[in-house]
Enzyme design. Structure first.
Site, short mmCIF file in Angstrom:
data_model
loop_
_atom_site.label_atom_id
_atom_site.label_comp_id
_atom_site.label_asym_id
_atom_site.label_seq_id
_atom_site.Cartn_x
_atom_site.Cartn_y
_atom_site.Cartn_z
N TRP A 85 13.95 40.06 14.33
CA TRP A 85 15.07 39.99 13.17
C TRP A 85 16.06 41.15 13.55
O TRP A 85 17.05 41.50 12.83
CB TRP A 85 14.61 40.07 11.77
CG TRP A 85 13.63 41.15 11.63
CD1 TRP A 85 12.10 40.79 11.90
CD2 TRP A 85 13.50 42.51 11.49
NE1 TRP A 85 11.62 41.89 11.60
CE2 TRP A 85 12.45 43.06 11.61
CE3 TRP A 85 14.59 43.35 11.21
CZ2 TRP A 85 12.15 44.13 11.44
CZ3 TRP A 85 14.20 45.05 11.29
CH2 TRP A 85 13.11 45.14 11.21
N ASN A 86 15.62 42.13 14.29
CA ASN A 86 16.33 43.57 14.47
C ASN A 86 17.78 43.35 15.15
O ASN A 86 18.70 43.97 14.85
CB ASN A 86 15.59 44.73 14.90
CG ASN A 86 15.16 44.46 16.30
OD1 ASN A 86 15.14 43.33 17.05
ND2 ASN A 86 15.00 45.62 17.05
N LYS A 89 13.19 29.81 18.32
CA LYS A 89 12.66 30.11 16.80
C LYS A 89 13.12 31.62 16.56
O LYS A 89 12.37 32.54 17.07
CB LYS A 89 11.31 30.11 16.94
CG LYS A 89 11.01 30.00 15.52
CD LYS A 89 9.67 30.68 14.84
CE LYS A 89 9.62 31.11 13.53
NZ LYS A 89 10.30 32.18 12.83
N GLY A 137 9.59 40.85 20.44
CA GLY A 137 8.71 41.10 19.00
C GLY A 137 7.69 42.04 19.32
O GLY A 137 7.95 43.14 20.39
N SER A 138 6.90 42.18 18.43
CA SER A 138 5.77 43.23 18.35
C SER A 138 4.69 43.11 19.66
O SER A 138 4.48 41.78 19.76
CB SER A 138 5.11 43.23 17.00
OG SER A 138 4.55 42.06 16.77
N GLU A 164 9.24 41.06 25.77
CA GLU A 164 9.98 42.16 25.49
C GLU A 164 9.37 42.76 24.04
O GLU A 164 9.82 42.12 22.83
CB GLU A 164 11.57 41.77 25.03
CG GLU A 164 12.24 41.17 26.38
CD GLU A 164 12.74 42.23 27.28
OE1 GLU A 164 12.08 43.56 26.98
OE2 GLU A 164 13.30 41.92 28.25
N LEU A 165 8.45 43.95 24.17
CA LEU A 165 7.69 44.04 22.75
C LEU A 165 8.31 45.49 22.35
O LEU A 165 9.07 46.11 22.59
CB LEU A 165 6.18 44.32 23.37
CG LEU A 165 5.71 42.67 24.01
CD1 LEU A 165 4.47 42.60 24.46
CD2 LEU A 165 6.14 41.57 23.05
N CYS A 205 13.92 48.46 19.03
CA CYS A 205 12.61 48.94 19.95
C CYS A 205 12.84 50.16 20.73
O CYS A 205 11.83 50.58 21.33
CB CYS A 205 12.52 47.65 20.85
SG CYS A 205 14.06 47.25 21.90
N GLU A 232 4.17 52.45 16.34
CA GLU A 232 5.61 52.36 16.07
C GLU A 232 6.22 52.44 14.85
O GLU A 232 5.63 51.64 14.06
CB GLU A 232 5.93 51.03 16.81
CG GLU A 232 7.37 50.60 16.85
CD GLU A 232 7.90 49.38 17.43
OE1 GLU A 232 7.03 48.43 17.33
OE2 GLU A 232 8.88 49.20 18.25
N GLU A 283 15.26 41.24 30.53
CA GLU A 283 16.45 40.29 30.19
C GLU A 283 17.73 41.14 30.77
O GLU A 283 17.60 42.46 30.81
CB GLU A 283 16.57 40.35 28.50
CG GLU A 283 15.16 39.18 28.08
CD GLU A 283 15.56 38.85 26.68
OE1 GLU A 283 15.55 37.55 26.36
OE2 GLU A 283 15.72 39.62 25.73
P1 NAD Z 1 7.26 39.89 15.51
O1 NAD Z 1 6.44 40.25 16.62
O2 NAD Z 1 6.50 40.01 14.12
O3 NAD Z 1 8.03 38.67 15.43
C1 NAD Z 1 8.76 38.22 16.56
C2 NAD Z 1 9.11 36.97 16.58
O4 NAD Z 1 7.93 36.16 16.94
C3 NAD Z 1 9.71 36.03 15.46
O5 NAD Z 1 10.51 35.28 15.65
C4 NAD Z 1 8.37 35.63 14.81
O6 NAD Z 1 8.79 34.53 13.96
C5 NAD Z 1 7.72 35.04 16.27
N1 NAD Z 1 6.25 34.72 15.97
C6 NAD Z 1 5.70 33.79 16.51
N2 NAD Z 1 4.35 33.54 16.34
C7 NAD Z 1 4.17 34.45 15.59
C8 NAD Z 1 3.05 34.91 14.93
N3 NAD Z 1 1.73 34.17 15.43
N4 NAD Z 1 2.97 35.82 14.13
C9 NAD Z 1 4.06 36.79 13.76
N5 NAD Z 1 5.06 36.19 14.30
C10 NAD Z 1 5.27 35.24 15.49
O7 NAD Z 1 8.28 41.10 15.46
P2 NAD Z 1 9.22 41.54 14.44
O8 NAD Z 1 8.91 42.30 13.00
O9 NAD Z 1 10.46 40.26 14.07
O10 NAD Z 1 10.35 42.54 15.27
C11 NAD Z 1 9.87 43.91 15.39
C12 NAD Z 1 9.38 44.01 17.00
O11 NAD Z 1 10.18 43.65 17.78
C13 NAD Z 1 9.10 45.74 16.91
O12 NAD Z 1 7.92 45.88 17.44
C14 NAD Z 1 10.20 46.03 18.21
O13 NAD Z 1 9.87 46.90 18.84
C15 NAD Z 1 10.08 44.48 18.88
N6 NAD Z 1 11.23 44.43 19.69
C16 NAD Z 1 11.42 44.50 20.80
C17 NAD Z 1 12.72 44.48 21.72
C18 NAD Z 1 12.36 44.46 23.25
O14 NAD Z 1 13.39 44.08 23.90
N7 NAD Z 1 11.54 45.15 23.68
C19 NAD Z 1 13.77 44.36 20.97
C20 NAD Z 1 13.77 44.15 19.74
C21 NAD Z 1 12.47 44.17 19.07
#
Ligand code: NAD
Length: 478
Positions: free
Chosen positions: A151-152, A175, A228-229, A250-251, A284, A381, A458
Site C-alpha cells: 500500500w505504500n 491484487k 511486500g514484506s 521486492e521485499l 522500503c 524494519e 523492476e
Molecule cells: P505485506 O507483505 O503485508 O503485503 C504485500 C501484499 O501482499 C499485499 O497486497 C497483500 O495483500 C499481499 N498478500 C498476499 N498474501 C498475503 C498473506 N498471506 N499475508 C499478507 N499479505 C499477503 O506488505 P505491506 O504491509 O503491504 O507493505 C509493507 C512492506 O512492503 C514493507 O516490508 C516494505 O519494505 C515492503 N516494500 C518493498 C518494496 C520493494 O520494492 N522492495 C517496495 C514497497 C514496499
C-alpha cells in the site's frame, strides 16, 4: 452519504464480487470510510484466472509495436488523470498530494519506458559448430502473471507490474492492498481505456492469504511478483514452489546511511531528511540506520534535528502538509513500541517520539541518538518516521555494521572522497546504493534487493526481462 464503490476488474468488466461481500476503505488521516471495496469470492478468482489464460493466447501473439501503441496511450491517460488519481491515492494512503502527484507521474514514465522496451526483447544468433546449423534464442512471455502489491506506493507498485507484464506479452492478475485499492482501479481504468483487451489485466481484492493461496496454487499463472514484506515473500515463494512458478520478490529493507567525515553536511541533511520522512517513513528504501563519523556526529545530528523539526505533519490533502499519517493504528502502535524499546535500552530521544492526539494515525517525526545495537529498531524494519543514529570510528567498522542485517535493499553513502565512495560502493551488501543523493529508483534503472530483501528487479531492462523466458531453437538446413 453513499460511498463510492471500488469494484473488481475481471475479464474487461468492472463489478462486484459473486457474494456481494464488501469492506470499507479508511482514510488514515481522518479515520473515516472513503469507499466500499468489493471482495472476490473463489468463483471470481477462477474467472480472473481463466480470462487471463484466454487473453494470453491472443496477447502473446500481438506485435511489440501494437503493445507499444497501447501502453503509450495508457501512459498518456495516466498523465491526463494525474490529479484525479493523486486525490484518490492521498485519501487512501495519507501521503501529501505533492508526493501523490509525483508518484502518478512516475507511473506514466514507467509505462512509457516499458512501452519502448517492448520493442527491444531481442533474442540472439549463436555461432554454430556446423555451417548447416543455425542456433537462435527467442524471448517469449512467461505466461499469466500474478502481482501482489504493498500500500505504500499504491499507484507505483501496481503500475510497475502491469506495464512490464503487458509489454512483455504476458497477461496479469493484480491484487493491490485492501488499504489502497481505489488507486489500483483508477490505474487499471487507464490501461483498459487505452485498449488493453478483456482479460489481459485483472484486478482482484479480498482477504490476502485466501486470495494469494487460491491464485498461486492454480497451475495457470507462471509467475509471481510481490512487493511486500519479507515474511509474506517467504510464504508466497513457498506456495509458488509447488507449481515451480518463477518469482520476483521486492521485499523489506533497513537502509544504512554512512556519513563520512568529509561529507557535504548541508547537502546530506537536506536530502536525508526528505528521504527519511517521505511517505512518513513508509518506504522500503527509507534511510533508517544513520552511522555518522564521530568527528561530525553532534554537528550533523543538530542540523538533522533542526531540519526535521520544521516538517509539517497533517492531512496530506491540505496545502503545505509534508508528512501524513501511518497507514493504520496497528502500524502506529508498532512504531511507538520500537521507540519505547530503544529509549528503555539507552537511546536518547532528540525529537518527536509521540503520537499526535486527535483523529488520524499520526506520529511525530522522530530522531533517536546513540541507539544501541540491542534495540529492536536496529534490526526490525520500522517502516515509519524514525531515524536512529550511531557514531562510528573506522571505515571497516561502519561497513560491517551496515552489512550486519539479513536485509539488503538500499544503502546511502555521503562523502566527497572518490576513494571512500568507491570502496563503500563495492563493500555494501545492497541492491541499490545512493551516493551523495537518495534518488535510487527511476523508470530506466533496475530496482531490487539482495538477501532477505528479495531478488529480481523492476524497472530498467531487467524489469522487462523478469516477464520473459528464453527458448533456444536449433535448425539444420536440409
Ligand atoms: P505485506 O507483505 O503485508 O503485503 C504485500 C501484499 O501482499 C499485499 O497486497 C497483500 O495483500 C499481499 N498478500 C498476499 N498474501 C498475503 C498473506 N498471506 N499475508 C499478507 N499479505 C499477503 O506488505 P505491506 O504491509 O503491504 O507493505 C509493507 C512492506 O512492503 C514493507 O516490508 C516494505 O519494505 C515492503 N516494500 C518493498 C518494496 C520493494 O520494492 N522492495 C517496495 C514497497 C514496499
Amino acid at each position: 452519504m453513499t460511498l463510492p464503490e471500488v469494484p473488481l476488474f475481471i475479464d474487461g468488466q468492472f463489478g462486484p464480487g459473486a457474494t456481494g461481500k464488501r469492506i470499507s476503505v479508511v482514510n488514515p488521516a481522518t479515520e473515516e470510510a472513503v469507499a466500499m471495496l468489493a471482495h472476490a469470492a473463489p468463483d471470481d478468482l477462477d474467472r480472473a484466472l481463466h480470462s487471463a489464460a484466454r487473453a494470453f493466447d491472443q496477447w502473446r501473439s500481438t506485435t511489440a509495436a501494437h503493445r507499444h501503441e497501447i501502453l503509450i496511450r495508457a501512459a498518456a491517460l495516466i498523465r491526463d488523470r494525474q490529479e484525479e488519481i493523486a486525490t484518490i491515492l492521498t485519501a487512501e494512503n495519507g501521503k501529501s498530494l505533492n508526493e501523490a502527484r509525483g508518484e502518478v507521474g512516475f507511473c506514466a514514465d514507467a509505462t512509457d519506458w516499458y512501452a519502448e522496451e517492448a520493442k527491444r526483447a531481442y533474442g540472439r544468433v549463436i555461432p554454430a559448430r556446423s555451417t548447416d546449423v543455425r542456433q537462435i534464442t527467442l524471448r517469449e512471455p512467461v505466461g499469466v502473471a500474478l502481482g501482489f502489491a504493498a500500500w505504500n506506493f499504491p499507484a507505483g507498485n501496481v503500475t510497475l507490474k502491469i506495464a512490464a507484464a503487458l509489454a512483455a506479452g504476458c497477461t496479469i492478475i493484480v491484487k493491490p492492498s485492501d488499504e489502497t485499492p481505489g488507486t489500483a482501479i483508477a490505474i487499471a481504468r487507464c490501461f483498459a481505456d487505452a485498449g488493453v483487451p478483456a482479460g489481459a489485466l485483472n484486478v482482484v481484492h479480498g482477504v490476502p492469504s485466501d486470495v494469494s493461496e487460491h491464485l498461486i496454487s492454480s497451475s495457470i499463472p507462471k509467475k509471481v511478483s510481490l512487493t511486500g514484506s519479507t515474511p509474506v515473500g517467504k510464504l508466497l515463494q513457498r506456495l509458488a514452489s509447488e507449481t515451480m512458478k518463477r518469482c520476483t520478490m521486492e521485499l523489506g529493507g533497513h537502509a544504512p546511511v554512512l556519513v563520512f567525515e568529509d561529507a557535504d553536511i548541508p547537502n546530506a541533511v537536506e536530502r536525508l531528511v526528505n528521504a527519511k520522512f517521505r511517505n512518513a517513513g513508509q518506504v522500503c528504501t527509507s534511510p533508517t540506520r544513520f552511522y555518522v563519523a564521530r568527528g561530525i556526529y553532534e554537528e550533523f545530528l543538530a542540523a538533522f534535528v533542526d531540519r526535521t523539526s520544521r516538517i509539517s505533519v497533517g492531512n496530506g490533502a491540505e496545502p503545505g502538509i509534508q508528512m501524513g499519517p501511518m497507514i493504520t493504528e496497528r502500524r502506529r502502535e508498532a512504531i511507538a513500541a520500537l521507540v519505547e524499546d530503544a529509549v528503555a535500552k539507552g537511546a536518547e530521544l532528540r525529537l518527536g517520539g509521540r503520537p499526535v492526539p486527535g483523529k488520524g494515525y499520526f506520529y511525530t517525526p522522530t530522531v533517536l541518538s546513540d541507539v544501541p545495537d540491542s534495540a529492536r529498531l536496529m534490526t526490525e524494519e520500522p517502516f515509519g518516521p524514525i531515524a536512529a543514529f550511531q557514531p562510528f570510528d573506522s571505515f571497516d567498522e561502519v561497513i560491517a555494521k551496515a552489512n550486519a542485517l539479513p536485509y539488503g535493499l538500499a544503502a546511502y553513502v555521503f562523502s566527497q572522497s572518490p576513494g571512500t565512495i568507491a570502496r563503500a560502493g563495492a563493500g555494501l551488501d545492497a541492491g541499490v546504493v545512493g551516493v551523495n543523493h537518495t534518488s535510487v529508483h527511476e523508470a530506466e534503472t533496475p530496482f531490487g534487493g539482495v538477501n532477505e530483501s528479495g531478488y529480481g528487479a523492476e524497472s530498467g531492462i531487467e524489469g522487462l526481462d523478469a516477464y520473459l523466458r528464453t527458448k533456444m531453437l536449433t535448425e539444420k538446413f536440409l
